[in-house]
Design a protein around this motif. Structure first.
Motif, PDB file in Angstrom:
ATOM      1  N   UNK A  79     -77.336 -12.145  32.936  1.00  0.00           N
ATOM      2  CA  UNK A  79     -76.042 -12.650  33.400  1.00  0.00           C
ATOM      3  C   UNK A  79     -76.156 -13.049  34.876  1.00  0.00           C
ATOM      4  N   UNK A  80     -75.373 -14.044  35.299  1.00  0.00           N
ATOM      5  CA  UNK A  80     -75.441 -14.487  36.693  1.00  0.00           C
ATOM      6  C   UNK A  80     -75.249 -13.346  37.701  1.00  0.00           C
ATOM      7  N   UNK A  81     -74.403 -12.386  37.386  1.00  0.00           N
ATOM      8  CA  UNK A  81     -74.152 -11.282  38.314  1.00  0.00           C
ATOM      9  C   UNK A  81     -75.300 -10.272  38.332  1.00  0.00           C
ATOM     10  N   UNK A  82     -76.137 -10.291  37.285  1.00  0.00           N
ATOM     11  CA  UNK A  82     -77.250  -9.345  37.154  1.00  0.00           C
ATOM     12  C   UNK A  82     -76.752  -7.904  37.179  1.00  0.00           C
ATOM     13  N   UNK A  83     -77.684  -6.981  37.171  1.00  0.00           N
ATOM     14  CA  UNK A  83     -77.364  -5.557  37.224  1.00  0.00           C
ATOM     15  C   UNK A  83     -78.251  -4.962  38.318  1.00  0.00           C
ATOM     16  N   UNK A  84     -77.745  -4.852  39.533  1.00  0.00           N
ATOM     17  CA  UNK A  84     -78.577  -4.401  40.656  1.00  0.00           C
ATOM     18  C   UNK A  84     -79.250  -3.055  40.386  1.00  0.00           C
ATOM     19  N   UNK A  85     -80.545  -3.006  40.656  1.00  0.00           N
ATOM     20  CA  UNK A  85     -81.294  -1.763  40.512  1.00  0.00           C
ATOM     21  C   UNK A  85     -81.694  -1.417  39.093  1.00  0.00           C
ATOM     22  N   UNK A  86     -81.314  -2.251  38.142  1.00  0.00           N
ATOM     23  CA  UNK A  86     -81.631  -1.989  36.733  1.00  0.00           C
ATOM     24  C   UNK A  86     -82.487  -3.131  36.203  1.00  0.00           C
ATOM     25  N   UNK A  87     -83.624  -2.773  35.675  1.00  0.00           N
ATOM     26  CA  UNK A  87     -84.509  -3.743  35.044  1.00  0.00           C
ATOM     27  C   UNK A  87     -84.673  -3.390  33.574  1.00  0.00           C
ATOM     28  N   UNK A  88     -85.571  -4.064  32.938  1.00  0.00           N
ATOM     29  CA  UNK A  88     -85.793  -3.885  31.511  1.00  0.00           C
ATOM     30  C   UNK A  88     -86.244  -2.459  31.183  1.00  0.00           C
ATOM     31  N   UNK A  89     -87.078  -1.875  32.016  1.00  0.00           N
ATOM     32  CA  UNK A  89     -87.567  -0.516  31.755  1.00  0.00           C
ATOM     33  C   UNK A  89     -86.428   0.495  31.742  1.00  0.00           C
ATOM     34  N   UNK A  90     -85.619   0.509  32.787  1.00  0.00           N
ATOM     35  CA  UNK A  90     -84.515   1.476  32.854  1.00  0.00           C
ATOM     36  C   UNK A  90     -83.488   1.232  31.761  1.00  0.00           C
ATOM     37  N   UNK A  91     -83.162  -0.026  31.534  1.00  0.00           N
ATOM     38  CA  UNK A  91     -82.152  -0.337  30.530  1.00  0.00           C
ATOM     39  C   UNK A  91     -82.606   0.089  29.136  1.00  0.00           C
ATOM     40  N   UNK A  92     -83.849  -0.185  28.788  1.00  0.00           N
ATOM     41  CA  UNK A  92     -84.303   0.193  27.447  1.00  0.00           C
ATOM     42  C   UNK A  92     -84.399   1.699  27.284  1.00  0.00           C
ATOM     43  N   UNK A  93     -84.691   2.419  28.353  1.00  0.00           N
ATOM     44  CA  UNK A  93     -84.725   3.886  28.255  1.00  0.00           C
ATOM     45  C   UNK A  93     -83.330   4.427  27.936  1.00  0.00           C
TER      46      UNK A  93
ATOM     47  N   UNK B 246     -83.802   1.623  16.695  1.00  0.00           N
ATOM     48  CA  UNK B 246     -83.660   0.172  16.841  1.00  0.00           C
ATOM     49  C   UNK B 246     -84.159  -0.382  18.179  1.00  0.00           C
ATOM     50  N   UNK B 247     -83.861   0.275  19.279  1.00  0.00           N
ATOM     51  CA  UNK B 247     -84.211  -0.268  20.599  1.00  0.00           C
ATOM     52  C   UNK B 247     -85.569   0.288  21.041  1.00  0.00           C
ATOM     53  N   UNK B 248     -86.575  -0.583  21.155  1.00  0.00           N
ATOM     54  CA  UNK B 248     -87.887  -0.112  21.617  1.00  0.00           C
ATOM     55  C   UNK B 248     -87.840   0.258  23.101  1.00  0.00           C
ATOM     56  N   UNK B 249     -88.721   1.148  23.478  1.00  0.00           N
ATOM     57  CA  UNK B 249     -88.905   1.467  24.889  1.00  0.00           C
ATOM     58  C   UNK B 249     -89.814   0.409  25.505  1.00  0.00           C
ATOM     59  N   UNK B 250     -89.677   0.226  26.817  1.00  0.00           N
ATOM     60  CA  UNK B 250     -90.478  -0.780  27.505  1.00  0.00           C
ATOM     61  C   UNK B 250     -90.859  -0.262  28.880  1.00  0.00           C
ATOM     62  N   UNK B 251     -92.106  -0.488  29.248  1.00  0.00           N
ATOM     63  CA  UNK B 251     -92.581  -0.258  30.606  1.00  0.00           C
ATOM     64  C   UNK B 251     -93.828  -1.114  30.802  1.00  0.00           C
ATOM     65  N   UNK B 252     -94.464  -0.980  31.941  1.00  0.00           N
ATOM     66  CA  UNK B 252     -95.623  -1.822  32.233  1.00  0.00           C
ATOM     67  C   UNK B 252     -96.786  -1.573  31.277  1.00  0.00           C
ATOM     68  N   UNK B 253     -96.915  -0.361  30.777  1.00  0.00           N
ATOM     69  CA  UNK B 253     -98.014  -0.073  29.849  1.00  0.00           C
ATOM     70  C   UNK B 253     -97.747  -0.664  28.465  1.00  0.00           C
TER      71      UNK B 253
ATOM     72  N   UNK C  65    -102.776   3.236  25.507  1.00  0.00           N
ATOM     73  CA  UNK C  65    -103.629   2.049  25.424  1.00  0.00           C
ATOM     74  C   UNK C  65    -103.417   1.099  26.600  1.00  0.00           C
ATOM     75  N   UNK C  66    -102.173   0.965  27.021  1.00  0.00           N
ATOM     76  CA  UNK C  66    -101.838   0.022  28.084  1.00  0.00           C
ATOM     77  C   UNK C  66    -102.357   0.405  29.447  1.00  0.00           C
ATOM     78  N   UNK C  67    -102.754   1.647  29.620  1.00  0.00           N
ATOM     79  CA  UNK C  67    -103.244   2.106  30.918  1.00  0.00           C
ATOM     80  C   UNK C  67    -104.531   1.402  31.321  1.00  0.00           C
ATOM     81  N   UNK C  68    -105.341   1.063  30.346  1.00  0.00           N
ATOM     82  CA  UNK C  68    -106.647   0.479  30.643  1.00  0.00           C
ATOM     83  C   UNK C  68    -106.775  -0.969  30.213  1.00  0.00           C
ATOM     84  N   UNK C  69    -105.675  -1.622  29.925  1.00  0.00           N
ATOM     85  CA  UNK C  69    -105.734  -2.981  29.399  1.00  0.00           C
ATOM     86  C   UNK C  69    -106.161  -3.975  30.471  1.00  0.00           C
ATOM     87  N   UNK C  70    -107.340  -4.601  30.292  1.00  0.00           N
ATOM     88  CA  UNK C  70    -107.801  -5.574  31.280  1.00  0.00           C
ATOM     89  C   UNK C  70    -107.036  -6.895  31.237  1.00  0.00           C
ATOM     90  N   UNK C  71    -106.365  -7.165  30.120  1.00  0.00           N
ATOM     91  CA  UNK C  71    -105.680  -8.444  29.980  1.00  0.00           C
ATOM     92  C   UNK C  71    -104.251  -8.426  30.447  1.00  0.00           C
TER      93      UNK C  71
END
Length: 154
Positions: free
Chosen positions: A46-60, A69-76, A144-150
């Motif tokens: 949304x144009x207003x966004x959600x300050x301080x909240x990204x995909x990781x926090x929101x999915x948690x 239904x809602x998968x978890x998401x983080x950098x790994x 698995x994502x901890x060591x992903x070279x790609x």
């Protein structure tokens, strides 16, 4: 907390549209996951966004409300599905909304769960009864994502 309070009505409406027993795999198989996930994750676009909240926090937060239904998401998790390499299902796409990215990611995760049912069943047998397959997938991806070279970061 205040940022999430500002989008609470939208999140509550999105969650109300999702039965508590609906799995991501079922929704993907029926072609229903897109609009349902977009209604939740779309608050980040949304144009207003959600300050301080990204995909990781929101999915948690959302995963706690709809763990089937809602998968978890983080950098790994991202490292397992997203790269410039051809053998990854998701690639960098400038300007792609978070809701579209997450909807596509959800379909990829559901496919992984559907294509290897015996392996996921075996892993689930080792977990407490109240742990969803999406949480188990998160634990596997986290390792698995901890060591992903790609992997690439946004």
């Amino acid at each position: 907390m205040y940022s999430l309070q500002a989008v609470r009505p939208a999140l509550e409406a999105g969650l109300a549209a999702i039965r508590q027993d609906l799995t991501l795999q079922t929704a993907v198989a029926c072609g229903r996951h897109g609009p349902l996930l977009e209604s939740l994750i779309g608050v980040l676009d949304a144009p207003a966004r959600v300050p301080g909240i990204g995909l990781t926090k929101l999915t948690k937060v959302l995963h706690r409300k709809r763990p089937l239904f809602v998968p978890l998401f983080d950098q790994r998790v991202k490292a397992c599905y997203y790269s410039t390499r051809a053998n990854y299902p998701l690639h960098p796409t400038p300007g792609r909304p978070e809701a579209l990215f997450f909807t596509t990611l959800g379909a990829c995760m559901a496919q992984d769960l559907e294509e290897q049912p015996e392996q996921w069943k075996a892993l689930a047998a080792q977990a407490p009864n109240d742990v969803s397959l999406l949480r188990i997938l998160d634990v596997v991806a986290w390792n698995l994502g901890a060591d992903s070279p790609g992997s690439t970061t946004p």
